[in-house]
Design an enzyme around this catalytic site. Structure first.
Site, short mmCIF file in Angstrom:
data_model
loop_
_atom_site.label_atom_id
_atom_site.label_comp_id
_atom_site.label_asym_id
_atom_site.label_seq_id
_atom_site.Cartn_x
_atom_site.Cartn_y
_atom_site.Cartn_z
N SER A 146 2.00 -9.78 -0.50
CA SER A 146 1.64 -8.35 -0.46
C SER A 146 1.87 -7.70 0.90
O SER A 146 2.00 -6.48 0.98
CB SER A 146 0.18 -8.17 -0.89
OG SER A 146 -0.67 -8.98 -0.11
N LYS A 174 0.81 -1.22 0.00
CA LYS A 174 0.00 0.00 0.00
C LYS A 174 0.85 1.27 0.00
O LYS A 174 0.43 2.30 -0.52
CB LYS A 174 -0.94 0.00 1.21
CG LYS A 174 -2.08 -0.99 1.06
CD LYS A 174 -3.11 -0.80 2.16
CE LYS A 174 -4.40 -1.54 1.85
NZ LYS A 174 -4.27 -3.01 1.97
N GLU A 227 -10.65 6.51 2.37
CA GLU A 227 -11.56 5.56 2.99
C GLU A 227 -10.73 4.42 3.54
O GLU A 227 -9.64 4.14 3.04
CB GLU A 227 -12.54 5.02 1.94
CG GLU A 227 -12.01 3.85 1.08
CD GLU A 227 -10.88 4.23 0.12
OE1 GLU A 227 -10.75 5.43 -0.19
OE2 GLU A 227 -10.13 3.33 -0.30
#
Ligand SMILES: *Cc1c(COP(=O)(O)O)cnc(C)c1O
Length: 393
Positions: A378, A95, A117
């Site tokens: 990830s 991210k 969000e």
């Protein structure tokens, strides 16, 4: 159906990937989307912007992340597994690649404030991190239910200087937080950039976020070739929530002969069980009931709890360039433990889905013995240890 160029090239001028994508927003948000599209195109073509981003990715986020060949896991499965280690970045997942890029874009557009969000809180924490680094104000919308469930991540965001706003509409979870952030953006576009967390939302977000995550796939391709004497893997696997780590990974391999596999949670399988619809500014596949109400996704990993999928994945599935599989919670837990015991790595529960599919496919012959498999890890599993402990007891 109009497709611009190759699979995983730019979308058409309307932001469509085949029949999916687009920009379905209120009239008042169209100028903001156009401004972002123009600003991103200029920034992405600007050497100084790219150098600045690359500098942050290297010196702050810790790129390039390594590839790890999993010797003991591979011996056990009978296929050769190599991991792309996004778990080793600052904040512990892919991210960070997206939020650093979008925070720099906000700054370049002269906006001193970002909103985001978040569901489980991971994208909120990542956005708050990038905002702190660049001195931007940060407000995170989070469903009230999630605020209660994820108190520690709320506190993390607050420590990083962000304000968390609980959303009380609808089911008070992620999909309502997206709606609320879009609503607030209508009134604050002059000063505010909306930092979307995955390859979803109205054009240009699905394209923009994929480009910011492309570094994962491009690094992995070059590193893999270095490791294997110039070969590409047979199969490339990544987990899919909204689909950003998968899109970034696939972008690096789409022009190779590698088979591309996205793995969803069984309870959030938008490709497997979803139907086309227009939600959150885009046309894509969503879990819906008979009257078109969006359903809650259910998964043990909060990061895969999005009830839809990015439009480019819907398109890749439609044209058959990637395929999408789903795995159940028990398989995920098994894969989590297997990686821990064979390689000394605790994966996040999200990429444990990708590993779970590899375990299943190696076991039932879908992957031939000796197949070369690249899996994007990830994120790291520290955040999930408490939950795994409860599930195992
Ligand atoms: C958020 C998250 C995901 C899901 O998001 P995508 O956009 O599908 O990549 C997957 N893995 C980790 C570790 C995450 O934090």
């Amino acid at each position: 159906m109009v497709v611009t160029g190759q699979p995983m090239g730019a979308p058409d001028p309307g932001g469509r990937f085949g029949g999916f994508g687009g920009r379905f927003v209120p009239e008042s948000l169209v100028p903001a989307c156009l401004e972002l599209e123009t600003a991103f195109a200029a920034a992405w073509a600007d050497r100084s912007f790219r150098d600045r981003l690359d500098g942050l990715l290297a010196d702050y986020a810790g790129r390039p992340t390594p590839l790890t060949a999993c010797t003991r896991l591979s011996a056990q499965l009978g296929v050769n597994v190599v991991l792309k280690r996004e778990d080793l970045t600052h904040t512990g997942s892919h991210k960070i690649n997206n939020v650093l890029g979008q925070a720099l874009l906000a700054e370049r557009m002269g906006k001193h404030r970002v909103i985001a969000e978040t569901g489980a809180g991971q994208h909120g924490v990542a956005t708050a991190t990038a905002a702190a680094l660049l001195g931007l104000e940060c407000v995170v919308y989070m469903g009230e239910v999630d605020v209660e469930r994820q108190a520690l991540n709320v506190f993390r965001m607050q420590l990083l200087g962000a304000q968390v706003r609980p959303v009380t509409s609808g089911s008070r979870t992620l999909k309502d937080a997206v709606n609320e952030a879009l609503r607030e953006w209508v009134g604050s576009v002059e000063t505010t950039h909306y930092c979307i967390g995955s390859v979803m939302g109205p054009h240009p977000y699905p394209y923009l976020v994929r480009e910011l995550q492309r570094v994962v796939g491009e690094e992995a391709r070059e590193q893999y070739r270095g490791l294997s004497g110039g070969e590409d893997p047979d199969v490339v696997v990544a987990c899919v929530g909204g689909g950003s780590n998968a899109a970034g990974t696939f972008a690096g391999f789409v022009a190779t002969r590698a088979e591309l596999v996205g793995v969803e949670a069984a309870g959030g399988a938008a490709v497997g069980r979803g139907v086309p619809g227009v939600v959150h500014g885009m046309r894509s596949l969503f879990l819906q009931d008979e009257v078109g109400q969006v359903l809650e996704a259910e998964s043990i990993s909060a990061g895969l709890d999005y009830p839809g999928i990015g439009p480019e994945h819907a398109h890749l599935a439609e044209i058959g360039r990637a395929r999408y599989e789903s795995v159940g919670d028990d398989e995920v837990l098994g894969a989590f433990r297997l990686l821990a015991e064979t390689e000394g790595i605790l994966p996040a529960l999200e990429p444990a889905h990708a590993l779970a599919w590899v375990v299943r496919a190696a076991g039932n012959g879908t992957l031939r013995p000796g197949a070369n498999v690249l899996v994007t890890l990830s994120g790291r599993g520290d955040k999930d240890v408490q939950q795994v402990r409860e599930m195992l007891s």
